[in-house]
Design a protein around this motif. Structure first.
Motif, short mmCIF file in Angstrom:
data_model
loop_
_atom_site.label_atom_id
_atom_site.label_comp_id
_atom_site.label_asym_id
_atom_site.label_seq_id
_atom_site.Cartn_x
_atom_site.Cartn_y
_atom_site.Cartn_z
N GLY A 37 4.37 -0.84 7.65
CA GLY A 37 2.94 -1.05 7.56
C GLY A 37 2.52 -1.07 6.10
O GLY A 37 3.05 -0.31 5.29
N THR A 39 -0.96 -0.94 3.78
CA THR A 39 -2.41 -0.72 3.77
C THR A 39 -2.85 -0.41 2.35
O THR A 39 -2.03 -0.27 1.46
CB THR A 39 -2.81 0.40 4.76
OG1 THR A 39 -4.23 0.40 4.93
CG2 THR A 39 -2.34 1.77 4.30
N THR A 128 -6.58 -7.65 10.71
CA THR A 128 -5.42 -7.31 11.54
C THR A 128 -5.75 -7.62 13.00
O THR A 128 -6.81 -7.23 13.48
CB THR A 128 -5.09 -5.81 11.37
OG1 THR A 128 -4.95 -5.53 9.98
CG2 THR A 128 -3.82 -5.44 12.11
N THR A 153 -1.98 -3.85 7.41
CA THR A 153 -2.82 -3.00 8.23
C THR A 153 -4.08 -2.61 7.46
O THR A 153 -4.02 -1.76 6.58
CB THR A 153 -2.03 -1.73 8.63
OG1 THR A 153 -0.78 -2.12 9.18
CG2 THR A 153 -2.79 -0.91 9.63
N ILE A 163 -3.34 -0.29 15.58
CA ILE A 163 -1.91 -0.02 15.40
C ILE A 163 -1.48 1.21 16.20
O ILE A 163 -0.40 1.75 15.99
CB ILE A 163 -1.56 0.15 13.91
CG1 ILE A 163 -2.38 1.28 13.28
CG2 ILE A 163 -1.74 -1.17 13.17
CD1 ILE A 163 -1.90 1.70 11.92
N PHE A 168 5.82 3.47 12.75
CA PHE A 168 6.26 2.84 11.51
C PHE A 168 7.40 3.63 10.88
O PHE A 168 7.35 4.85 10.81
CB PHE A 168 5.10 2.73 10.51
CG PHE A 168 4.06 1.74 10.90
CD1 PHE A 168 4.27 0.38 10.70
CD2 PHE A 168 2.86 2.14 11.47
CE1 PHE A 168 3.32 -0.55 11.06
CE2 PHE A 168 1.90 1.21 11.82
CZ PHE A 168 2.13 -0.13 11.62
N ILE A 171 5.41 3.30 5.48
CA ILE A 171 4.06 2.79 5.24
C ILE A 171 3.88 2.71 3.73
O ILE A 171 4.21 3.65 3.00
CB ILE A 171 2.99 3.72 5.86
CG1 ILE A 171 3.16 3.76 7.37
CG2 ILE A 171 1.59 3.26 5.48
CD1 ILE A 171 2.26 4.75 8.07
#
Length: 175
Positions: A37, A39, A128, A153, A163, A168, A171
């Motif tokens: 992921g 972000t 997303t 994400t 999600i 994950f 991340i």
């Protein structure tokens, strides 16, 4: 805070969570695969693309899903916009129309008859995908040989449980 934030936010959060729990049960993911992921504030798409290239260099068949599209085996993939996105759009727009006393648009959205405007807006801005869309895409491409999944994400998607249930492996937070 405005009325929409105070009154409708808890209702929206319940809708998003129930939708994501349903997707989690309906489309279970293979937990033995690799999930990344990405972000943060800036650089999510760039970092996701770097990870895609690194995964390829190490012999994986990565699937990349970002806010600007998806990619598998160096080919751009058009993600299908499913009915759950249309329903979410209709409910959100109906709430907004009701607060603005736009009765005509409210009725159009409550009747789920504003697909043309939904398609236009979905093409202009895409964050997303919804949980069901993410999970269906992962399962579809797992069958095609994907073994490494990179998902951009957004904080918006985290807030809306998109999600939910994805375990994950790593991340990345960008800024």
């Amino acid at each position: 805070m405005n009325l929409e934030m105070n009154f409708f936010r808890p209702i929206k959060r319940i809708f998003w969570k129930l939708s994501s729990i349903n997707a989690h049960k309906k489309y279970p993911l293979n937990e033995s695969l690799i999930y990344f992921g990405v972000t943060g504030t800036d650089g999510k798409t760039t970092t996701s693309n770097f990870l895609y290239e690194i995964a390829k260099m190490h012999g994986y068949n990565p699937l990349l899903i970002t806010t600007i599209g998806a990619k598998f085996k160096d080919k751009d993939i058009k993600l299908d916009i499913k009915s759950t996105s249309f329903a979410a759009y209709s409910i959100k727009t109906a709430f907004s129309s009701l607060l603005k006393f736009n009765l005509k648009r409210f009725i159009k959205n409550v009747a789920f008859s504003d697909f043309a405007n939904f398609a236009k807006e979905a093409e202009l801005h895409r964050t997303t995908p919804l949980a069901s869309e993410i999970r269906k895409t992962i399962l579809e491409f797992e069958k095609k040989g994907a073994d490494f999944f990179i998902l951009e994400t957004t904080s918006h998607s985290i807030d809306q449980y998109r999600i939910y249930g994805i375990e994950f492996n790593s991340i990345v937070i960008t800024n």
